[in-house]
Design a protein around this motif. Structure first.
Motif, PDB file in Angstrom:
ATOM      1  N   GLU A   9      55.291   1.207   6.510  1.00 54.52           N
ATOM      2  CA  GLU A   9      55.209   1.289   7.968  1.00 54.52           C
ATOM      3  C   GLU A   9      54.001   0.516   8.503  1.00 54.52           C
ATOM      4  OE1 GLU A   9      57.434   3.185  10.312  1.00 54.52           O
ATOM      5  OE2 GLU A   9      58.544   2.523   8.527  1.00 54.52           O
ATOM      6  N   ASN A  10      53.399  -0.292   7.643  1.00 47.95           N
ATOM      7  CA  ASN A  10      52.262  -1.136   8.003  1.00 47.95           C
ATOM      8  C   ASN A  10      51.025  -0.336   8.396  1.00 47.95           C
ATOM      9  OD1 ASN A  10      51.339  -3.815   8.046  1.00 47.95           O
ATOM     10  ND2 ASN A  10      51.465  -3.886  10.286  1.00 47.95           N
ATOM     11  N   GLN A  11      50.930   0.895   7.906  1.00 47.39           N
ATOM     12  CA  GLN A  11      49.733   1.707   8.130  1.00 47.39           C
ATOM     13  C   GLN A  11      48.807   1.495   6.926  1.00 47.39           C
ATOM     14  OE1 GLN A  11      50.717   5.800   9.074  1.00 47.39           O
ATOM     15  NE2 GLN A  11      52.292   5.202  10.545  1.00 47.39           N
ATOM     16  N   ILE A  12      48.189   0.323   6.896  1.00 47.64           N
ATOM     17  CA  ILE A  12      47.470  -0.139   5.716  1.00 47.64           C
ATOM     18  C   ILE A  12      46.292   0.763   5.364  1.00 47.64           C
ATOM     19  CG2 ILE A  12      46.259  -2.077   4.678  1.00 47.64           C
ATOM     20  CD1 ILE A  12      49.230  -2.583   5.205  1.00 47.64           C
ATOM     21  N   ASP A  13      45.455   1.054   6.340  1.00 46.98           N
ATOM     22  CA  ASP A  13      44.279   1.888   6.075  1.00 46.98           C
ATOM     23  C   ASP A  13      44.693   3.287   5.618  1.00 46.98           C
ATOM     24  OD1 ASP A  13      42.567  -0.173   6.728  1.00 46.98           O
ATOM     25  OD2 ASP A  13      42.408   0.424   8.837  1.00 46.98           O
ATOM     26  N   ALA A  14      45.689   3.851   6.300  1.00 38.86           N
ATOM     27  CA  ALA A  14      46.149   5.189   5.938  1.00 38.86           C
ATOM     28  C   ALA A  14      46.733   5.198   4.527  1.00 38.86           C
ATOM     29  CB  ALA A  14      47.197   5.680   6.941  1.00 38.86           C
ATOM     30  N   SER A  15      47.425   4.123   4.162  1.00 37.44           N
ATOM     31  CA  SER A  15      48.014   4.032   2.841  1.00 37.44           C
ATOM     32  C   SER A  15      46.938   4.051   1.761  1.00 37.44           C
ATOM     33  CB  SER A  15      48.862   2.758   2.724  1.00 37.44           C
ATOM     34  OG  SER A  15      49.413   2.631   1.429  1.00 37.44           O
ATOM     35  N   PHE A  16      45.880   3.279   1.981  1.00 33.83           N
ATOM     36  CA  PHE A  16      44.815   3.250   0.978  1.00 33.83           C
ATOM     37  C   PHE A  16      44.128   4.610   0.884  1.00 33.83           C
ATOM     38  CE2 PHE A  16      40.335   2.123  -0.243  1.00 33.83           C
ATOM     39  CZ  PHE A  16      40.622   1.972  -1.591  1.00 33.83           C
ATOM     40  N   LYS A  17      43.959   5.292   2.026  1.00 37.34           N
ATOM     41  CA  LYS A  17      43.363   6.623   2.007  1.00 37.34           C
ATOM     42  C   LYS A  17      44.206   7.585   1.180  1.00 37.34           C
ATOM     43  CE  LYS A  17      41.538   8.541   5.595  1.00 37.34           C
ATOM     44  NZ  LYS A  17      41.318   9.075   6.960  1.00 37.34           N
ATOM     45  N   SER A  18      45.528   7.443   1.266  1.00 37.94           N
ATOM     46  CA  SER A  18      46.411   8.306   0.472  1.00 37.94           C
ATOM     47  C   SER A  18      46.314   7.968  -1.012  1.00 37.94           C
ATOM     48  CB  SER A  18      47.862   8.182   0.959  1.00 37.94           C
ATOM     49  OG  SER A  18      47.999   8.719   2.265  1.00 37.94           O
ATOM     50  N   LEU A  19      46.163   6.677  -1.334  1.00 40.94           N
ATOM     51  CA  LEU A  19      45.959   6.302  -2.737  1.00 40.94           C
ATOM     52  C   LEU A  19      44.666   6.921  -3.280  1.00 40.94           C
ATOM     53  CD1 LEU A  19      46.955   2.525  -3.053  1.00 40.94           C
ATOM     54  CD2 LEU A  19      48.272   4.540  -3.722  1.00 40.94           C
ATOM     55  N   VAL A  20      43.640   6.910  -2.451  1.00 41.87           N
ATOM     56  CA  VAL A  20      42.366   7.518  -2.856  1.00 41.87           C
ATOM     57  C   VAL A  20      42.558   9.023  -3.078  1.00 41.87           C
ATOM     58  CG1 VAL A  20      40.017   8.074  -2.099  1.00 41.87           C
ATOM     59  CG2 VAL A  20      40.938   5.769  -1.743  1.00 41.87           C
ATOM     60  N   PHE A  27      38.252  -0.733  -2.051  1.00 38.37           N
ATOM     61  CA  PHE A  27      39.601  -1.167  -2.444  1.00 38.37           C
ATOM     62  C   PHE A  27      39.538  -1.984  -3.729  1.00 38.37           C
ATOM     63  CE2 PHE A  27      43.150  -4.210  -2.297  1.00 38.37           C
ATOM     64  CZ  PHE A  27      44.216  -3.324  -2.210  1.00 38.37           C
ATOM     65  N   LEU A  28      38.576  -2.918  -3.798  1.00 40.79           N
ATOM     66  CA  LEU A  28      38.427  -3.719  -5.009  1.00 40.79           C
ATOM     67  C   LEU A  28      38.010  -2.852  -6.191  1.00 40.79           C
ATOM     68  CD1 LEU A  28      36.637  -6.885  -3.578  1.00 40.79           C
ATOM     69  CD2 LEU A  28      39.052  -6.610  -4.167  1.00 40.79           C
ATOM     70  N   SER A  29      37.184  -1.868  -5.917  1.00 40.53           N
ATOM     71  CA  SER A  29      36.772  -0.941  -6.972  1.00 40.53           C
ATOM     72  C   SER A  29      37.977  -0.165  -7.501  1.00 40.53           C
ATOM     73  CB  SER A  29      35.718   0.027  -6.427  1.00 40.53           C
ATOM     74  OG  SER A  29      35.394   1.010  -7.373  1.00 40.53           O
ATOM     75  N   TYR A  30      38.873   0.192  -6.600  1.00 41.34           N
ATOM     76  CA  TYR A  30      40.090   0.930  -6.987  1.00 41.34           C
ATOM     77  C   TYR A  30      40.942   0.051  -7.901  1.00 41.34           C
ATOM     78  CZ  TYR A  30      43.849   4.382  -6.163  1.00 41.34           C
ATOM     79  OH  TYR A  30      44.792   5.365  -6.311  1.00 41.34           O
ATOM     80  N   GLY A  31      41.064  -1.234  -7.561  1.00 42.03           N
ATOM     81  CA  GLY A  31      41.834  -2.163  -8.382  1.00 42.03           C
ATOM     82  C   GLY A  31      41.245  -2.327  -9.757  1.00 42.03           C
ATOM     83  N   SER A  32      39.928  -2.401  -9.838  1.00 45.46           N
ATOM     84  CA  SER A  32      39.264  -2.520 -11.144  1.00 45.46           C
ATOM     85  C   SER A  32      39.516  -1.275 -11.980  1.00 45.46           C
ATOM     86  CB  SER A  32      37.758  -2.711 -10.956  1.00 45.46           C
ATOM     87  OG  SER A  32      37.498  -3.922 -10.257  1.00 45.46           O
TER      88      SER A  32
END
Length: 396
Positions: free
Chosen positions: A339-350, A384-389
């Motif tokens: 749904e293009n809620q990019i910031d919210a999506s990353f918060k949910s991944l966290v 975000f980069l830290s999450y990828g690492s």
């Protein structure tokens, strides 16, 4: 085919497609998908949903693991989780050899307590701790079960087989997960436990769901419900019956059969009203909360991402199993990204990582969503980069 740097799901699909001498249009036709979807996924611009992965795997005549890159061998080695696998494989192979003369098992009470401890650890997302102990306990419980020949002994051994299933599933070893289930069924038959037998059919149906074999999965659900009808109408029987309906709802959702999915959800809702929250009953986490969580899952399978976000607005209980919380946030993250809620999506991944880090790291939906967020080329925090690492090279 294992993950390596810059090797995402779309890249693996493209590689397998070319090996079959297929164009994108031909693969899309075989998989029952649009060529646009195939193109976007291969380019890494759109994540592959579990439905798409299963459809492509069937079209290419490979296992789902070939598409997802599971098990994520490089990351497992880095986390020293790969060393758990061989002992589990060896322990699963001695089930019918009788009592081992070189093993003096603990009492059934102690083993039963240990079985409960492992179930608690799995629900807490502590895969390493549970995986480190389960192989030795399987061998010990195997000897005890053969020595005693009692319902309690077989049920305890079955619980350890169930933990082996949970651990190997979460680490991506589908062959060992399937083998663990056959061992679990073997003990259920010796214990004459229809409820555990029904639970076995539920878990087996989930393995077919992951492979996109919906018709077989549906047959297993029906068989499980039939087996449960033979059991006394206890709360435990109702819990497993309700969980079967939840599994069937997700299966129907992934098969894009909305009416059937809704019917199963309604039946599970009715049962949950009678059982209440039953998180520790066979560690299935059944109850009204799990019905809500599964409704989110069904909506995600139906590609109704806006409704997923709306339906996920409820608060999860603080004492709910962390493994289930992590899985839920992973599904919400993917819907938010869609749904293009990019910031919210990353918060949910966290949030998924915070709840159960070991599980989240090896969760295909987490990795697919992260890759799609990365491909979106939007400004995201340094974390975000830290999450990828943390996820490892196979997630990029």
């Amino acid at each position: 085919m294992h993950a390596h740097c810059h090797d995402h799901t779309g890249a693996r699909i493209a590689r397998l497609r070319r090996a079959r001498h297929l164009t994108q249009a031909q693969l899309a036709d075989l998989a029952g998908l649009s060529m646009s979807i195939i193109s976007k996924i291969e380019q890494g611009r759109e994540p592959a949903t579990p439905f798409v992965i299963a459809q492509v795997a069937a079209a290419l005549r490979v296992g789902v693991g070939e598409i997802t890159g599971q098990p994520y061998a490089e990351e497992l080695r880095a986390d020293e989780l790969d060393v758990l696998v061989r002992p589990i494989r060896e322990a699963l192979d001695v089930y019918d050899l009788g009592a081992d003369p070189d093993i003096t098992p603990s009492s059934l009470d102690v083993l039963s307590s240990e079985a409960k401890r492992l179930c608690v650890q799995v629900r807490a997302g502590e895969i390493r701790r549970a995986g480190s102990d389960v192989a030795g306990l399987i061998q010990e419980a195997t000897t005890a079960a053969h020595q005693h020949g009692t319902t309690e002994g077989w049920n305890t051994l079955g619980s350890f087989f169930r933990t082996a299933y949970d651990v190997t599933t979460k680490l991506g070893y589908s062959d060992l997960a399937a083998l663990s289930l056959t061992r679990m069924d073997w003990t259920a038959q010796r214990a004459s436990n229809a409820v555990v037998g029904g639970m076995y059919h539920y878990m087996r149906a989930l393995t077919h769901l992951r492979e996109g074999q919906y018709r077989t999965g549906d047959r297993l659900v029906r068989l499980g419900l039939s087996v449960l009808e033979q059991a006394e109408p206890t709360r435990e029987q109702q819990v497993v019956t309700g969980q079967l309906h939840l599994g069937a709802a997700v299966m129907a959702g992934r098969a894009k059969n909305e009416d059937v999915a809704e019917g199963h959800l309604q039946e599970a809702t009715r049962i949950a009203e009678g059982t209440g929250e039953a998180a520790e009953t066979y560690w299935l986490t059944f109850g009204p909360t799990n019905v809500k969580v599964h409704r989110v899952s069904v909506l995600a399978e139906l590609d109704k991402y806006g409704e997923v976000i709306e339906a996920s607005s409820f608060r999860l209980p603080a004492d709910w199993p962390k493994s289930r919380i992590s899985h839920h946030y992973a599904e919400v993250a993917q819907a938010q990204m869609r749904e293009n809620q990019i910031d919210a999506s990353f918060k949910s991944l966290v949030a998924a990582r915070k709840a159960a880090p070991q599980q989240a790291k090896y969760h295909p939906t987490v990795r697919e969503t992260y890759a799609a967020l990365e491909a979106a080329h939007r400004r995201l925090p340094n974390s975000f980069l830290s999450y990828g690492s943390w996820l490892g090279p196979g997630a990029h």
